[in-house]
Design a protein around this motif. Structure first.
Motif, PDB file in Angstrom:
ATOM      1  N   LEU A  39     115.584  14.018  74.914  1.00  7.00           N
ATOM      2  CA  LEU A  39     114.758  14.167  76.407  1.00  7.00           C
ATOM      3  C   LEU A  39     113.563  12.568  76.433  1.00  7.00           C
ATOM      4  O   LEU A  39     112.969  12.763  77.418  1.00  7.00           O
ATOM      5  CB  LEU A  39     114.263  15.019  76.013  1.00  7.00           C
ATOM      6  CG  LEU A  39     114.636  16.302  75.793  1.00  7.00           C
ATOM      7  CD1 LEU A  39     113.576  17.649  75.324  1.00  7.00           C
ATOM      8  CD2 LEU A  39     115.369  16.336  77.809  1.00  7.00           C
ATOM      9  N   VAL A  40     114.310  11.841  75.320  1.00  8.35           N
ATOM     10  CA  VAL A  40     113.667  10.551  75.644  1.00  8.35           C
ATOM     11  C   VAL A  40     113.376   9.738  77.068  1.00  8.35           C
ATOM     12  O   VAL A  40     114.635  10.279  78.202  1.00  8.35           O
ATOM     13  CB  VAL A  40     114.580   9.665  74.609  1.00  8.35           C
ATOM     14  CG1 VAL A  40     113.659   8.317  75.189  1.00  8.35           C
ATOM     15  CG2 VAL A  40     114.331  10.092  73.644  1.00  8.35           C
ATOM     16  N   LEU A 221     122.256   3.606  80.847  1.00  9.56           N
ATOM     17  CA  LEU A 221     121.933   4.873  80.259  1.00  9.56           C
ATOM     18  C   LEU A 221     122.205   6.011  80.435  1.00  9.56           C
ATOM     19  O   LEU A 221     122.453   6.918  80.563  1.00  9.56           O
ATOM     20  CB  LEU A 221     120.389   5.228  79.760  1.00  9.56           C
ATOM     21  CG  LEU A 221     119.840   4.162  78.815  1.00  9.56           C
ATOM     22  CD1 LEU A 221     118.024   4.187  78.583  1.00  9.56           C
ATOM     23  CD2 LEU A 221     120.548   4.332  77.408  1.00  9.56           C
ATOM     24  N   ALA A 222     122.268   6.371  82.384  1.00  4.73           N
ATOM     25  CA  ALA A 222     122.543   7.222  82.863  1.00  4.73           C
ATOM     26  C   ALA A 222     124.010   7.694  82.961  1.00  4.73           C
ATOM     27  O   ALA A 222     124.609   9.010  83.193  1.00  4.73           O
ATOM     28  CB  ALA A 222     121.774   7.375  84.446  1.00  4.73           C
ATOM     29  N   GLN A 226     124.534  11.981  76.726  1.00  2.00           N
ATOM     30  CA  GLN A 226     122.815  12.893  77.114  1.00  2.00           C
ATOM     31  C   GLN A 226     122.369  13.161  78.249  1.00  2.00           C
ATOM     32  O   GLN A 226     121.691  14.073  78.423  1.00  2.00           O
ATOM     33  CB  GLN A 226     122.435  12.173  75.678  1.00  2.00           C
ATOM     34  CG  GLN A 226     122.857  12.614  74.664  1.00  2.00           C
ATOM     35  CD  GLN A 226     123.687  11.255  74.266  1.00  2.00           C
ATOM     36  OE1 GLN A 226     124.778  11.020  74.362  1.00  2.00           O
ATOM     37  NE2 GLN A 226     124.068  11.309  72.869  1.00  2.00           N
ATOM     38  N   VAL A 227     122.155  12.012  79.058  1.00  6.93           N
ATOM     39  CA  VAL A 227     121.594  12.229  79.891  1.00  6.93           C
ATOM     40  C   VAL A 227     121.761  13.194  81.204  1.00  6.93           C
ATOM     41  O   VAL A 227     121.100  13.905  81.671  1.00  6.93           O
ATOM     42  CB  VAL A 227     121.338  10.243  80.609  1.00  6.93           C
ATOM     43  CG1 VAL A 227     120.446  10.945  82.206  1.00  6.93           C
ATOM     44  CG2 VAL A 227     120.779   9.547  79.840  1.00  6.93           C
ATOM     45  N   ARG A 228     122.953  13.335  81.308  1.00  6.79           N
ATOM     46  CA  ARG A 228     123.240  14.092  82.563  1.00  6.79           C
ATOM     47  C   ARG A 228     123.330  15.642  81.974  1.00  6.79           C
ATOM     48  O   ARG A 228     122.749  16.334  82.863  1.00  6.79           O
ATOM     49  CB  ARG A 228     124.804  14.553  82.285  1.00  6.79           C
ATOM     50  CG  ARG A 228     125.541  12.661  83.233  1.00  6.79           C
ATOM     51  CD  ARG A 228     126.421  12.552  83.695  1.00  6.79           C
ATOM     52  NE  ARG A 228     127.805  13.046  82.495  1.00  6.79           N
ATOM     53  CZ  ARG A 228     127.814  11.624  82.277  1.00  6.79           C
ATOM     54  NH1 ARG A 228     126.900  10.873  82.836  1.00  6.79           N
ATOM     55  NH2 ARG A 228     128.505  11.908  81.158  1.00  6.79           N
ATOM     56  N   ALA A 248     125.222  20.121  70.987  1.00  3.88           N
ATOM     57  CA  ALA A 248     125.951  20.504  69.258  1.00  3.88           C
ATOM     58  C   ALA A 248     127.031  19.283  69.032  1.00  3.88           C
ATOM     59  O   ALA A 248     127.114  18.606  68.144  1.00  3.88           O
ATOM     60  CB  ALA A 248     125.693  21.985  69.278  1.00  3.88           C
ATOM     61  N   GLU A 249     127.744  19.097  70.172  1.00  3.94           N
ATOM     62  CA  GLU A 249     129.683  18.459  69.575  1.00  3.94           C
ATOM     63  C   GLU A 249     128.746  17.059  69.679  1.00  3.94           C
ATOM     64  O   GLU A 249     129.731  16.534  68.696  1.00  3.94           O
ATOM     65  CB  GLU A 249     130.445  18.601  70.931  1.00  3.94           C
ATOM     66  CG  GLU A 249     131.098  20.588  70.956  1.00  3.94           C
ATOM     67  CD  GLU A 249     131.451  20.334  71.792  1.00  3.94           C
ATOM     68  OE1 GLU A 249     133.042  21.152  71.656  1.00  3.94           O
ATOM     69  OE2 GLU A 249     131.722  19.759  73.081  1.00  3.94           O
ATOM     70  N   LEU A 250     128.304  16.335  70.147  1.00  2.00           N
ATOM     71  CA  LEU A 250     128.012  15.423  70.048  1.00  2.00           C
ATOM     72  C   LEU A 250     127.186  14.633  68.560  1.00  2.00           C
ATOM     73  O   LEU A 250     127.503  13.869  68.248  1.00  2.00           O
ATOM     74  CB  LEU A 250     126.589  14.832  71.317  1.00  2.00           C
ATOM     75  CG  LEU A 250     127.345  14.522  72.469  1.00  2.00           C
ATOM     76  CD1 LEU A 250     126.589  14.954  73.835  1.00  2.00           C
ATOM     77  CD2 LEU A 250     127.798  13.052  72.757  1.00  2.00           C
TER      78      LEU A 250
END
Length: 371
Positions: A39-40, A221-222, A226-228, A248-250
């Protein structure tokens, strides 16, 4: 968002230690950082629960209790919108100029165990029933009247998924072919391979650090999952790609890379043509074709990249490229003798192409794959 936080941030006075606060390296502190790392860059609501005797505050962020050194004007019961600047090693938030501080201020969150946070809140919060300073009941996580924000629910699901995963995902799975048409342009393929690894999400935290230092753009980054995933968790956001991993998979993929250490990628080179690719650090090893060890160079680092493909005319072919000491050692394996003969006939063309690209080919071996 091209804003840089460092130039407008003032120093934060060190907080006094309290018995219930997690120390650096404490599993609670590390867990809080991991919980927030996706969430950064986002603005999160931070609820002020109580003020501690030494001046810091007990807060709740993303469903977790923590301690923050907020301005004295903060009121228990209030909710402050803060931007998460950094998750690891210390969760760090920016409190804007309009939010009590007068000037932009960065504050760090220190994890607190729930029973201790509940005890502090119960002892220090006002006894009025207005709701602005109500104590957080012990065991609030299981209280039927407790509600969780969308962010907290998403984070809870991530942790539960990672904990319940039966097995770690072994490889990055690409949803789309690297190239769509032939003939394949080597530079285009190289960029596609590089982008597929960089945008896989495996190195998201280091890319966040680069963004914060002004070395990576928000647009880059987008493109990472993680961003999506984070945007989808808190509201409408960029569309997820088919087959993309969950949070979780990441996490499991990152752990697998750290422990192996080997990075594996699987997908398609062209539509319908499967490709498996691995990258790993390779210790110096004996070169059976020359009777000497492969020199790893001054820094002792040797890297090996292996591609496995199936060609219509050659059948299954694997190519292992070892880069050591600035030199390339290539091993190409094919099952069929006719295929190996065709590869040997083209070896001089490979040597010339590598030389034109400025790469020195130290050894090229073409043989049968090991049984």
């Amino acid at each position: 968002m091209a804003t840089r936080f460092g130039a407008a941030v003032g120093p934060v006075a060190p907080a006094q230690a309290t018995a219930a606060v997690a120390a650096l390296g404490d599993p609670r502190q590390q867990a809080l950082g991991r919980l927030l790392q996706g969430l950064v860059g986002q603005q999160l609501p931070v609820q002020v629960l109580a003020r501690l005797p030494e001046g810091s505050f007990v807060v709740r962020v993303a469903g977790q209790e923590a301690r923050m050194a907020l301005p004295a004007a903060a009121l228990p019961g209030s909710v402050l919108p803060m931007t998460l600047v950094e998750a690891l090693p210390h969760p760090t938030f920016q409190l804007g100029a309009s939010d009590l501080a007068g000037v932009p201020l960065q504050v760090q969150a220190q994890a607190m165990p729930r029973p201790a946070a509940a005890a502090y809140t119960a002892a220090l919060a006002p006894a009025s029933g207005s709701g602005t300073g109500q104590a957080m009941p012990a065991g609030a996580q299981d209280d039927p009247h407790t509600t969780l924000s969308a962010v907290a629910k998403a984070l809870s699901g991530i942790l539960a998924g990672a904990g319940n995963a039966a097995a770690r995902q072994a490889a990055i799975s690409a949803a789309t072919p690297l190239v769509s048409t032939t003939p394949i342009v080597p530079e285009q393929l190289a960029r596609a391979l590089q982008g597929s690894i960089q945008e896989s999400g495996l190195f998201y935290e280091s890319h966040l650090a680069e963004w914060h230092a002004g070395k990576r753009s928000l647009e880059a980054l987008a493109r990472e999952p993680q961003v999506r995933l984070a945007a989808t968790a808190v509201g409408p956001g960029p569309a997820m790609h088919a087959g993309e991993p969950t949070h979780a998979e990441l996490v499991n993929l990152q752990l697998n890379v750290l422990e192996s250490p080997q990075l594996s990628w699987q997908g398609q080179l062209l539509p319908g043509q499967a490709l498996h690719w691995t990258i790993e650090k390779d210790p110096p090893q004996e070169d059976p074709g020359h009777g000497r060890g492969i020199d790893a160079g001054a820094d002792g680092t040797s890297w090996r990249s292996t591609l496995r493909l199936h060609f219509p005319c050659l059948g299954e072919v694997s190519a292992s490229v070892t880069l050591a000491g600035g030199q390339l050692h290539i091993q190409v394996d094919a099952h069929d003798e006719a295929s190996r003969a065709q590869l040997r006939a083209s070896a001089s063309g490979l040597d010339q192409a590598l030389g034109a690209a400025g790469a020195r080919l130290a050894a090229l071996r073409i043989g049968r794959p090991p049984p």
